[in-house]
Enzyme design. Structure first.
Site, mmCIF file in Angstrom:
data_model
loop_
_atom_site.group_PDB
_atom_site.id
_atom_site.type_symbol
_atom_site.label_atom_id
_atom_site.label_comp_id
_atom_site.label_asym_id
_atom_site.label_seq_id
_atom_site.Cartn_x
_atom_site.Cartn_y
_atom_site.Cartn_z
ATOM 1 N N GLY A 103 4.125 36.160 -73.123
ATOM 2 C CA GLY A 103 2.768 36.564 -73.474
ATOM 3 C C GLY A 103 2.743 37.559 -74.629
ATOM 4 C CD GLN A 104 -1.836 40.628 -77.511
ATOM 5 O OE1 GLN A 104 -2.441 40.799 -76.446
ATOM 6 N NE2 GLN A 104 -2.317 41.010 -78.671
ATOM 7 C CG ASP A 130 5.800 33.076 -69.467
ATOM 8 O OD1 ASP A 130 4.998 32.371 -68.825
ATOM 9 O OD2 ASP A 130 5.442 33.991 -70.212
ATOM 10 C CB ILE A 131 4.783 29.385 -66.006
ATOM 11 C CG1 ILE A 131 4.717 28.130 -65.163
ATOM 12 C CG2 ILE A 131 3.528 29.601 -66.853
ATOM 13 C CD1 ILE A 131 3.887 28.271 -63.930
ATOM 14 C CE1 TYR A 191 -6.188 40.393 -66.652
ATOM 15 C CE2 TYR A 191 -8.007 41.455 -67.808
ATOM 16 C CZ TYR A 191 -6.648 41.288 -67.610
ATOM 17 O OH TYR A 191 -5.765 42.003 -68.379
ATOM 18 C CB ILE A 208 -2.584 44.620 -76.850
ATOM 19 C CG1 ILE A 208 -2.554 45.440 -75.555
ATOM 20 C CG2 ILE A 208 -1.304 44.834 -77.665
ATOM 21 C CD1 ILE A 208 -2.398 46.928 -75.727
HETATM 22 C C1 AKB Z 1 -8.438 40.677 -72.128
HETATM 23 O O1 AKB Z 1 -9.208 40.719 -73.104
HETATM 24 O O2 AKB Z 1 -8.620 39.995 -71.125
HETATM 25 C C2 AKB Z 1 -7.224 41.570 -72.175
HETATM 26 C C3 AKB Z 1 -7.521 42.878 -71.509
HETATM 27 C C4 AKB Z 1 -8.382 43.882 -72.170
HETATM 28 O O3 AKB Z 1 -7.054 43.105 -70.440
HETATM 29 N N1 AKB Z 1 -6.820 41.762 -73.536
#
Ligand code: AKB
Length: 316
Positions: A12-13, A35-36, A140, A170
């Site tokens: 990932g990033q 990772d997957i 999330y 990020i």
């Molecule tokens: C997202 O945008 O979902 C992520 C975060 C801020 O956790 N970059």
């Protein structure tokens, strides 16, 4: 005994860059990426791992005598909304597996990434303090709030040394992020350098906390290396360096690349961004483990442009 580290979500990033930084520090063979997805050959040692495959995870930890896990595997804010139950399963059950593993296999340390997505509309928007109401609206965010509480629980109840940061958005040049709400702040650079008009999925005045990736990686390593008695927050630390809106970063890019063009076409991600806060009070991270950011908007913008130019120049 020397450290043997497993990174989940290593493609990932953040994972990509963090894995490289950890390898610098601990030696390539002591940092296993997982990772997957398939990975390029130059990412060895690398193991394919579905975070929900508990048996495989335990095997890896046993076979490689893993002492620390940096558990980055997760589905992000925007992608999470397409399949909430899958997101909950991967983000939460993935973490529970890691915490149970830490308990059973007596891992020395675990890192868990949290995020500004834990905040919600009841959270103070400006200079958001460490201890605030957390009522996120995305699955999330909900999974990350629950994750923070679980980390704290496993620390209190079982003494697991699990440490966490609430990352802002990020910005990095090493990859193009997918599935997040802050991804625009990376995409905009690539469009500008390709001479394309960037169609921004957030409205011009949507201010969010952001951070340049070298700062984010350094923060992660500094937190993980801080003496245990300094770590007073066991949910997750607020972390800050800069805040900007699409209009503000566009203006900064334009100072360096006067031809850059932008249009605005907000989509469902606008509502997600609007539910987060715009700037962060990270005084606790500064006090407990000496956090101080190095990059502001102008320094980050200059370096991003330079780095992406180098990438394009090498590849074309
Ligand atoms: C997202 O945008 O979902 C992520 C975060 C801020 O956790 N970059």
């Amino acid at each position: 005994m020397s450290e043997k580290i497993l990174v989940t979500g290593a493609n990932g990033q953040i994972g990509k860059v963090l894995t490289a930084a950890l390898r610098e520090k601990y030696g390539r063979k002591n940092v296993i990426a997982s990772d997957i997805v398939k990975t390029p050959a130059d990412n060895e040692p690398y193991l394919f791992l579905d975070i929900l495959n508990k048996t495989r995870l335990y095997e890896i930890v046993e076979d490689h005598n893993i002492t620390q896990v940096f558990h980055l595997a997760a589905i992000l804010s925007a992608n999470g909304e397409w399949n909430p139950l899958k997101t909950w399963n991967i983000n939460l059950n993935g973490l529970i597996t890691i915490l149970e593993l830490a308990k059973e296999k007596k891992l020395k340390k675990v890192f868990f990434p949290s995020t500004i997505a834990v905040f919600g509309r009841t959270t103070p928007r400006v200079d958001t303090p460490q201890a605030v109401p957390l009522e996120p609206e995305t699955i999330y965010g909900i999974s990350k709030v629950s994750g923070e509480l679980l980390c704290n629980y496993y620390h209190q109840k079982y003494g697991i040394d699990v440490r966490s940061i609430r990352y802002p958005g990020i910005i990095g040049y090493q990859s193009i992020p997918h599935g997040g709400t802050t991804d625009y702040a990376v995409e905009i650079f690539h469009s500008a350098l390709k001479g394309e008009t960037y169609e921004c999925f957030l409205a011009p005045d949507t201010r969010l906390p952001m951070m340049y990736i070298p700062d984010a990686i350094r923060a992660t390593i500094e937190l993980m290396e801080a003496p245990v008695e300094n770590i007073k927050t066991r949910t997750s630390y607020n972390l800050a360096s800069m805040s900007f809106s699409p209009a503000e970063i566009y203006a900064e890019i334009k100072k360096n690349l006067p031809e850059a063009q932008i249009t605005y076409q907000p989509d469902f991600r606008q509502e997600i961004a609007a539910s987060w806060t715009e700037s962060i009070d990270d005084s606790q991270a500064r006090a407990d483990w000496g956090w101080a950011p190095a990059y502001d908007l102008s320094a980050m913008t200059k370096d991003m442009i330079e780095q992406i130019e180098k990438l394009y120049f090498q590849h074309h």
